[in-house]
Motif scaffolding. Sequence first.
Motif, PDB file in Angstrom:
ATOM      1  N   ASP A   3      48.684  33.014  34.411  1.00  0.00           N
ATOM      2  CA  ASP A   3      48.412  33.414  33.437  1.00  0.00           C
ATOM      3  C   ASP A   3      46.397  34.675  33.797  1.00  0.00           C
ATOM      4  OD1 ASP A   3      49.757  32.021  31.159  1.00  0.00           O
ATOM      5  OD2 ASP A   3      48.337  30.119  30.729  1.00  0.00           O
ATOM      6  N   GLY A   4      46.601  35.251  32.883  1.00  0.00           N
ATOM      7  CA  GLY A   4      45.661  36.446  33.206  1.00  0.00           C
ATOM      8  C   GLY A   4      46.164  37.358  34.347  1.00  0.00           C
ATOM      9  N   PRO A   5      44.630  38.515  34.569  1.00  0.00           N
ATOM     10  CA  PRO A   5      45.293  39.372  35.168  1.00  0.00           C
ATOM     11  C   PRO A   5      45.798  39.255  36.540  1.00  0.00           C
ATOM     12  CG  PRO A   5      42.953  39.030  34.776  1.00  0.00           C
ATOM     13  CD  PRO A   5      44.031  38.003  34.544  1.00  0.00           C
ATOM     14  N   ILE A   6      46.744  40.176  37.666  1.00  0.00           N
ATOM     15  CA  ILE A   6      47.242  39.611  38.712  1.00  0.00           C
ATOM     16  C   ILE A   6      46.223  39.840  39.704  1.00  0.00           C
ATOM     17  CG2 ILE A   6      49.158  41.961  38.889  1.00  0.00           C
ATOM     18  CD1 ILE A   6      51.207  39.594  40.262  1.00  0.00           C
ATOM     19  N   ILE A   7      46.048  41.202  40.160  1.00  0.00           N
ATOM     20  CA  ILE A   7      45.021  41.355  40.745  1.00  0.00           C
ATOM     21  C   ILE A   7      43.827  40.652  41.641  1.00  0.00           C
ATOM     22  CG2 ILE A   7      43.218  43.281  41.474  1.00  0.00           C
ATOM     23  CD1 ILE A   7      45.886  44.389  40.854  1.00  0.00           C
ATOM     24  N   PRO A   8      43.136  39.658  41.085  1.00  0.00           N
ATOM     25  CA  PRO A   8      41.895  38.629  41.165  1.00  0.00           C
ATOM     26  C   PRO A   8      42.879  37.613  41.581  1.00  0.00           C
ATOM     27  CG  PRO A   8      41.194  38.736  38.969  1.00  0.00           C
ATOM     28  CD  PRO A   8      43.136  40.213  39.245  1.00  0.00           C
ATOM     29  N   ILE A   9      43.877  37.525  41.583  1.00  0.00           N
ATOM     30  CA  ILE A   9      44.665  36.513  42.173  1.00  0.00           C
ATOM     31  C   ILE A   9      45.120  36.084  42.804  1.00  0.00           C
ATOM     32  CG2 ILE A   9      47.179  34.435  41.431  1.00  0.00           C
ATOM     33  CD1 ILE A   9      46.544  35.164  38.290  1.00  0.00           C
ATOM     34  N   ALA A  10      45.692  37.795  43.380  1.00  0.00           N
ATOM     35  CA  ALA A  10      46.398  38.317  44.590  1.00  0.00           C
ATOM     36  C   ALA A  10      45.345  38.645  45.462  1.00  0.00           C
ATOM     37  CB  ALA A  10      47.046  39.760  44.674  1.00  0.00           C
ATOM     38  N   ILE A  11      44.103  39.021  45.178  1.00  0.00           N
ATOM     39  CA  ILE A  11      42.813  38.833  46.754  1.00  0.00           C
ATOM     40  C   ILE A  11      42.918  37.423  46.681  1.00  0.00           C
ATOM     41  CG2 ILE A  11      40.217  39.327  46.455  1.00  0.00           C
ATOM     42  CD1 ILE A  11      41.170  41.320  44.610  1.00  0.00           C
ATOM     43  N   LYS A  12      42.922  36.652  46.028  1.00  0.00           N
ATOM     44  CA  LYS A  12      42.534  35.020  46.490  1.00  0.00           C
ATOM     45  C   LYS A  12      43.538  34.840  47.277  1.00  0.00           C
ATOM     46  CE  LYS A  12      39.727  33.383  42.046  1.00  0.00           C
ATOM     47  NZ  LYS A  12      40.001  32.901  41.113  1.00  0.00           N
ATOM     48  N   ILE A  13      44.353  34.868  46.617  1.00  0.00           N
ATOM     49  CA  ILE A  13      45.704  34.561  47.803  1.00  0.00           C
ATOM     50  C   ILE A  13      45.416  35.141  49.212  1.00  0.00           C
ATOM     51  CG2 ILE A  13      48.577  34.280  48.379  1.00  0.00           C
ATOM     52  CD1 ILE A  13      48.176  33.506  45.327  1.00  0.00           C
ATOM     53  N   ALA A  14      45.146  36.023  48.977  1.00  0.00           N
ATOM     54  CA  ALA A  14      45.434  37.362  50.527  1.00  0.00           C
ATOM     55  C   ALA A  14      43.905  36.997  51.657  1.00  0.00           C
ATOM     56  CB  ALA A  14      45.418  38.233  50.070  1.00  0.00           C
ATOM     57  N   ALA A  15      43.017  36.036  51.108  1.00  0.00           N
ATOM     58  CA  ALA A  15      41.648  36.536  51.761  1.00  0.00           C
ATOM     59  C   ALA A  15      41.884  36.004  52.901  1.00  0.00           C
ATOM     60  CB  ALA A  15      40.613  36.038  50.676  1.00  0.00           C
ATOM     61  N   PRO A  16      42.387  34.655  52.674  1.00  0.00           N
ATOM     62  CA  PRO A  16      42.167  33.668  54.314  1.00  0.00           C
ATOM     63  C   PRO A  16      43.127  34.397  55.159  1.00  0.00           C
ATOM     64  CG  PRO A  16      43.340  32.563  52.034  1.00  0.00           C
ATOM     65  CD  PRO A  16      42.362  33.166  51.192  1.00  0.00           C
ATOM     66  N   MET A  17      43.998  35.065  54.740  1.00  0.00           N
ATOM     67  CA  MET A  17      44.755  36.257  55.487  1.00  0.00           C
ATOM     68  C   MET A  17      44.525  36.845  55.838  1.00  0.00           C
ATOM     69  SD  MET A  17      49.053  37.051  55.750  1.00  0.00           S
ATOM     70  CE  MET A  17      49.949  37.790  54.205  1.00  0.00           C
ATOM     71  N   LEU A  18      43.205  37.505  55.359  1.00  0.00           N
ATOM     72  CA  LEU A  18      42.831  38.914  56.238  1.00  0.00           C
ATOM     73  C   LEU A  18      41.637  38.843  57.191  1.00  0.00           C
ATOM     74  CD1 LEU A  18      42.235  41.806  55.393  1.00  0.00           C
ATOM     75  CD2 LEU A  18      40.883  40.867  53.769  1.00  0.00           C
ATOM     76  N   ILE A  19      41.237  37.380  56.181  1.00  0.00           N
ATOM     77  CA  ILE A  19      40.356  36.975  57.818  1.00  0.00           C
ATOM     78  C   ILE A  19      40.180  36.117  58.639  1.00  0.00           C
ATOM     79  CG2 ILE A  19      38.033  34.656  57.639  1.00  0.00           C
ATOM     80  CD1 ILE A  19      37.821  34.824  54.324  1.00  0.00           C
ATOM     81  N   GLY A  20      41.852  35.232  58.936  1.00  0.00           N
ATOM     82  CA  GLY A  20      41.980  34.926  59.918  1.00  0.00           C
ATOM     83  C   GLY A  20      42.435  36.184  60.725  1.00  0.00           C
TER      84      GLY A  20
END
Length: 82
Positions: A3-20
């Motif tokens: 539910d809701g916009p996909i961009i914030p969810i995608a950023i939350k999912i991708a943030a740990p991988m980006l940090i790694g």
Amino acid sequence: MFDGPIIPIAIKIAAPMLIGLVLQFCYMLVDTIFISRIDPKSTAIISGTGLMFPLFFLFMAISMSMNVGIGAMVGRFIGENN
């Protein structure tokens, strides 16, 4: 998640991988700097480092992929009561 916009969810999912990935890059950069100080005239040391880092990360990616796949299989077997 659905539910809701996909961009914030995608950023939350991708943030740990980006940090790694950023931390791996920092590790590689610092390691290359310290290795280059061993013998500033020799290019063989940096060449060897440049060859081994991609291989190291390739093996690490393969092992992480196997870890995720085996975890998914075990979860399915547990869910099926096997």
